[in-house]
Motif scaffolding. Structure first.
Motif, PDB file in Angstrom:
ATOM      1  N   UNK A 161       0.823  -1.216   0.000  1.00  0.00           N
ATOM      2  CA  UNK A 161       0.000   0.000   0.000  1.00  0.00           C
ATOM      3  C   UNK A 161       0.857   1.266   0.000  1.00  0.00           C
ATOM      4  N   UNK A 162       2.155   1.127   0.140  1.00  0.00           N
ATOM      5  CA  UNK A 162       3.034   2.268   0.365  1.00  0.00           C
ATOM      6  C   UNK A 162       3.255   3.154  -0.862  1.00  0.00           C
ATOM      7  N   UNK A 163       2.797   2.746  -2.022  1.00  0.00           N
ATOM      8  CA  UNK A 163       3.001   3.557  -3.222  1.00  0.00           C
ATOM      9  C   UNK A 163       2.298   4.910  -3.140  1.00  0.00           C
ATOM     10  N   UNK A 164       1.345   5.048  -2.226  1.00  0.00           N
ATOM     11  CA  UNK A 164       0.631   6.315  -2.048  1.00  0.00           C
ATOM     12  C   UNK A 164       1.300   7.217  -1.008  1.00  0.00           C
ATOM     13  N   UNK A 165       2.319   6.719  -0.330  1.00  0.00           N
ATOM     14  CA  UNK A 165       2.987   7.454   0.738  1.00  0.00           C
ATOM     15  C   UNK A 165       3.822   8.605   0.150  1.00  0.00           C
ATOM     16  N   UNK A 166       3.559   9.814   0.590  1.00  0.00           N
ATOM     17  CA  UNK A 166       4.292  10.992   0.095  1.00  0.00           C
ATOM     18  C   UNK A 166       5.777  10.937   0.465  1.00  0.00           C
ATOM     19  N   UNK A 167       6.120  10.135   1.475  1.00  0.00           N
ATOM     20  CA  UNK A 167       7.517  10.001   1.899  1.00  0.00           C
ATOM     21  C   UNK A 167       8.197   8.773   1.294  1.00  0.00           C
ATOM     22  N   UNK A 168       7.586   8.156   0.292  1.00  0.00           N
ATOM     23  CA  UNK A 168       8.170   6.968  -0.339  1.00  0.00           C
ATOM     24  C   UNK A 168       9.594   7.283  -0.806  1.00  0.00           C
ATOM     25  N   UNK A 169      10.567   6.449  -0.461  1.00  0.00           N
ATOM     26  CA  UNK A 169      11.970   6.766  -0.770  1.00  0.00           C
ATOM     27  C   UNK A 169      12.307   6.793  -2.262  1.00  0.00           C
ATOM     28  N   UNK A 170      11.483   6.235  -3.116  1.00  0.00           N
ATOM     29  CA  UNK A 170      11.762   6.245  -4.553  1.00  0.00           C
ATOM     30  C   UNK A 170      11.080   7.404  -5.281  1.00  0.00           C
ATOM     31  N   UNK A 171      10.304   8.190  -4.580  1.00  0.00           N
ATOM     32  CA  UNK A 171       9.638   9.345  -5.195  1.00  0.00           C
ATOM     33  C   UNK A 171      10.655  10.383  -5.640  1.00  0.00           C
ATOM     34  N   UNK A 172      10.351  11.023  -6.750  1.00  0.00           N
ATOM     35  CA  UNK A 172      11.125  12.186  -7.178  1.00  0.00           C
ATOM     36  C   UNK A 172      10.159  13.150  -7.859  1.00  0.00           C
ATOM     37  N   UNK A 173      10.393  14.426  -7.662  1.00  0.00           N
ATOM     38  CA  UNK A 173       9.512  15.455  -8.214  1.00  0.00           C
ATOM     39  C   UNK A 173       8.056  15.200  -7.861  1.00  0.00           C
ATOM     40  N   UNK A 174       7.825  14.669  -6.654  1.00  0.00           N
ATOM     41  CA  UNK A 174       6.464  14.449  -6.177  1.00  0.00           C
ATOM     42  C   UNK A 174       5.747  13.268  -6.789  1.00  0.00           C
ATOM     43  N   UNK A 175       6.466  12.433  -7.545  1.00  0.00           N
ATOM     44  CA  UNK A 175       5.827  11.287  -8.211  1.00  0.00           C
ATOM     45  C   UNK A 175       6.602  10.003  -7.970  1.00  0.00           C
ATOM     46  N   UNK A 176       5.869   8.901  -8.006  1.00  0.00           N
ATOM     47  CA  UNK A 176       6.471   7.569  -7.987  1.00  0.00           C
ATOM     48  C   UNK A 176       6.150   6.959  -9.350  1.00  0.00           C
ATOM     49  N   UNK A 177       7.167   6.763 -10.135  1.00  0.00           N
ATOM     50  CA  UNK A 177       6.986   6.368 -11.536  1.00  0.00           C
ATOM     51  C   UNK A 177       6.798   4.854 -11.703  1.00  0.00           C
ATOM     52  N   UNK A 178       6.170   4.499 -12.788  1.00  0.00           N
ATOM     53  CA  UNK A 178       5.907   3.100 -13.097  1.00  0.00           C
ATOM     54  C   UNK A 178       7.158   2.252 -13.175  1.00  0.00           C
TER      55      UNK A 178
END
Length: 145
Positions: free
Chosen positions: A36-53
């Motif tokens: 469920x963590x893909x919606x977490x704003x603090x996800x460590x793989x996020x960049x520029x506010x997005x988590x890419x496919x």
């Protein structure tokens, strides 16, 4: 069902870098996980506010690690750490995943195994739709247990 704390004990990925929340089912032939963590704003793989496919490849690789850990534990040991060395036949069907409202689910199965390497197939779905699939290969580190 196997929860996050048990997953953390099986793999080298710790804290927020452990991407799977639970193992739904597993046996020697494969594994089914949920996150469920893909919606977490603090996800460590996020960049520029997005988590890419494309990050779904890391989810697939970690599915391998969890399965390897469970298999080793079932035999009374621990899994060797692995280094991702190749992705093949990968199809990512979404540009980003942070905006997906439901859980991510993954199935993964070993395709080939040798003393120092493994290759798995993985498939990741959201709401019953395949959003990524492919094959991943790892080279295992350290001595064979």
């Amino acid at each position: 069902m196997i929860g996050r704390e048990q997953i953390l004990a099986l793999i080298p990925h710790q804290g927020a870098m452990c991407l799977w929340d639970e193992v739904v089912d597993w046996d020697a032939a494969g594994i089914h996980l949920r996150a469920r963590n893909h919606r977490d704003r603090a996800h460590p793989l996020r960049s520029d506010g997005q988590l890419r496919g494309v990050h779904l490849c890391e989810y697939g690789a970690q599915a391998m690690a969890v399965h390897g850990g469970l298999r080793a534990q079932a035999q009374g040991g621990t899994a060797r750490a692995g280094v991702l060395v190749a992705l093949r036949g990968v199809d990512v069907h979404v540009a980003r995943i942070d905006d997906l409202p439901g859980d991510l689910e993954c199935t993964a199965q070993p395709l080939a195994e040798a003393a120092d390497s493994q290759q798995y197939a993985f498939r990741i779905t959201h709401a019953g739709t395949v959003i990524a699939e492919g094959r991943a290969a790892v080279v295992l580190q350290g001595d064979t247990p």
